[in-house]
Design a protein around this motif. Structure first.
Motif, mmCIF file in Angstrom:
data_model
loop_
_atom_site.group_PDB
_atom_site.id
_atom_site.type_symbol
_atom_site.label_atom_id
_atom_site.label_comp_id
_atom_site.label_asym_id
_atom_site.label_seq_id
_atom_site.Cartn_x
_atom_site.Cartn_y
_atom_site.Cartn_z
ATOM 1 N N GLN A 43 22.060 33.676 -3.776
ATOM 2 C CA GLN A 43 22.840 34.668 -3.027
ATOM 3 C C GLN A 43 24.289 34.233 -2.829
ATOM 4 N N GLY A 44 24.648 33.070 -3.384
ATOM 5 C CA GLY A 44 26.044 32.648 -3.324
ATOM 6 C C GLY A 44 26.344 31.553 -2.328
ATOM 7 N N ALA A 45 25.313 31.059 -1.613
ATOM 8 C CA ALA A 45 25.563 29.995 -0.637
ATOM 9 C C ALA A 45 26.155 28.764 -1.317
ATOM 10 N N ASP A 46 27.099 28.128 -0.645
ATOM 11 C CA ASP A 46 27.742 26.936 -1.203
ATOM 12 C C ASP A 46 26.961 25.671 -0.879
ATOM 13 N N ASP A 47 26.229 25.698 0.228
ATOM 14 C CA ASP A 47 25.416 24.541 0.593
ATOM 15 C C ASP A 47 24.354 24.995 1.567
ATOM 16 N N VAL A 91 35.124 33.448 0.943
ATOM 17 C CA VAL A 91 34.662 32.538 1.996
ATOM 18 C C VAL A 91 33.557 31.602 1.492
ATOM 19 N N PHE A 92 33.555 30.373 2.013
ATOM 20 C CA PHE A 92 32.465 29.437 1.755
ATOM 21 C C PHE A 92 31.348 29.719 2.762
ATOM 22 N N VAL A 93 30.087 29.552 2.338
ATOM 23 C CA VAL A 93 28.953 29.765 3.233
ATOM 24 C C VAL A 93 28.022 28.559 3.190
ATOM 25 N N LEU A 94 27.757 28.002 4.370
ATOM 26 C CA LEU A 94 26.783 26.916 4.544
ATOM 27 C C LEU A 94 25.575 27.509 5.256
ATOM 28 N N MET A 95 24.459 27.614 4.560
ATOM 29 C CA MET A 95 23.254 28.204 5.155
ATOM 30 C C MET A 95 22.564 27.192 6.062
ATOM 31 N N LEU A 96 22.082 27.711 7.185
ATOM 32 C CA LEU A 96 21.434 26.887 8.201
ATOM 33 C C LEU A 96 20.041 27.454 8.436
ATOM 34 N N THR A 97 19.009 26.635 8.279
ATOM 35 C CA THR A 97 17.664 27.184 8.425
ATOM 36 C C THR A 97 16.655 26.131 8.845
ATOM 37 N N SER A 98 15.542 26.590 9.390
ATOM 38 C CA SER A 98 14.446 25.690 9.743
ATOM 39 C C SER A 98 13.458 25.603 8.588
ATOM 40 N N ARG A 99 13.677 26.396 7.547
ATOM 41 C CA ARG A 99 12.769 26.368 6.401
ATOM 42 C C ARG A 99 13.017 25.116 5.560
ATOM 43 N N THR A 100 11.961 24.542 5.053
ATOM 44 C CA THR A 100 12.116 23.354 4.207
ATOM 45 C C THR A 100 11.677 23.618 2.771
ATOM 46 N N ASN A 108 38.669 36.180 9.801
ATOM 47 C CA ASN A 108 38.867 35.792 8.402
ATOM 48 C C ASN A 108 38.655 34.282 8.202
ATOM 49 N N PRO A 109 37.433 33.794 8.437
ATOM 50 C CA PRO A 109 37.175 32.349 8.370
ATOM 51 C C PRO A 109 37.228 31.797 6.950
ATOM 52 N N ASP A 110 37.441 30.484 6.863
ATOM 53 C CA ASP A 110 37.379 29.780 5.580
ATOM 54 C C ASP A 110 35.938 29.403 5.243
ATOM 55 N N LEU A 111 35.133 29.195 6.302
ATOM 56 C CA LEU A 111 33.740 28.776 6.136
ATOM 57 C C LEU A 111 32.882 29.464 7.184
ATOM 58 N N VAL A 112 31.703 29.935 6.777
ATOM 59 C CA VAL A 112 30.719 30.470 7.719
ATOM 60 C C VAL A 112 29.484 29.580 7.685
ATOM 61 N N ILE A 113 29.080 29.075 8.856
ATOM 62 C CA ILE A 113 27.813 28.349 8.985
ATOM 63 C C ILE A 113 26.813 29.380 9.460
ATOM 64 N N LEU A 159 23.588 38.793 4.516
ATOM 65 C CA LEU A 159 24.868 38.633 5.203
ATOM 66 C C LEU A 159 25.805 37.749 4.380
ATOM 67 N N CYS A 160 25.248 36.707 3.791
ATOM 68 C CA CYS A 160 26.020 35.807 2.926
ATOM 69 C C CYS A 160 26.649 36.595 1.780
ATOM 70 N N LYS A 161 25.839 37.421 1.138
ATOM 71 C CA LYS A 161 26.310 38.217 -0.002
ATOM 72 C C LYS A 161 27.390 39.209 0.437
#
Length: 240
Positions: free
Chosen positions: A97-101, A77-86, A49-54, A67-69
């Motif tokens: 999709q609801g990502a916070d950052d 939960v807060f979601v910080l998306m991590l990607t190599s896409r620019t 039950n995390p507060d934030l998911v990276i 997965l974020c949705k």
């Protein structure tokens, strides 16, 4: 709860990145868990039950956006998306999709620390002045419960959408530039496309406006930004 004791789940199929983030944030006294794919991530999510998911966008068995949705449909939960896409369009899709950052690889650990801290600050206890339940006709915004109701029906907002709506509604009639909203709501110097504000405003409008083509509550001020315009018969604030 202090932000330093928050629970963070890192989901990335690259063990080097996953372990680096895990170790770095554990040193900041966050409580950490990790997962290498979507299936494992959901299992850990249920238990931890995390507060934030990276969350990495590209996982071997799952789409990070989906997965974020899924995670946000279960908890706040807060979601910080991590990607190599620019590509900016990928970021816009992530926010939809609801990502916070959003943070793009490669990134510095210093930048990650700032982003994580800014997101978790939204969990801080609200002050007495911020505890007023804002009521505008059939729209009610409750900052203690972090709930919005329209015609007595609960409006499903993400954490960031709630913060943005509550901030605008707390200053009715005032016009805010996109840069000001980013500083006030995102709580740090956002580097990137300011359309992120437009995306979140669009998402909120879909949920609270009768006609999104002619919004009456959150109005666009051309060439400047946005303002919250309460209905003329509104009661601006009642004690929550």
């Amino acid at each position: 709860m202090t932000t330093a004791s928050a629970k963070i789940l890192v989901v990335d199929d690259d063990p080097a990145i996953r372990n680096l983030i895990h170790r770095f944030l554990a040193k900041q006294t966050y409580e950490m868990e990790s997962a290498e794919d979507g299936k494992h991530a959901l299992a850990v999510f249920e238990q931890f039950n995390p507060d934030l998911v990276i969350l990495d966008v590209n996982l071997p068995d799952a789409n990070g956006y989906d997965l974020c949705k899924e995670m946000q449909s279960r908890t706040g939960v807060f979601v910080l998306m991590l990607t190599s896409r620019t590509d900016e369009s990928d970021k816009i899709h992530g926010f939809n999709q609801g990502a916070d950052d959003y943070i793009t690889k490669p990134f510095s650990l210093g930048e990650l620390e700032v982003r994580v801290g800014a997101i978790l600050k939204r969990q801080r206890p609200v002050t007495a002045a911020e505890q007023q339940c804002l009521t505008f006709n059939s729209l009610a915004i409750d900052p203690i419960r972090r709930e919005v109701t329209l015609e007595s029906e609960l409006v499903p907002l993400t954490a960031l959408e709630f913060d943005l709506l509550h901030f605008l509604a707390s200053h009715p009639g005032r016009v805010w530039r996109r840069t000001e909203l980013i500083q006030k709501v995102w709580d740090y110097e956002y580097v990137g496309d300011q359309r992120v504000v437009d995306v979140h405003i669009g998402q909120i409008r879909k949920k609270i406006e009768i006609d999104t083509n002619q919004p009456t509550l959150i109005q666009t001020v051309r060439g400047v930004g946005y303002k919250f315009e309460p209905p003329s018969t509104a009661v601006e604030a009642v004690e929550g």
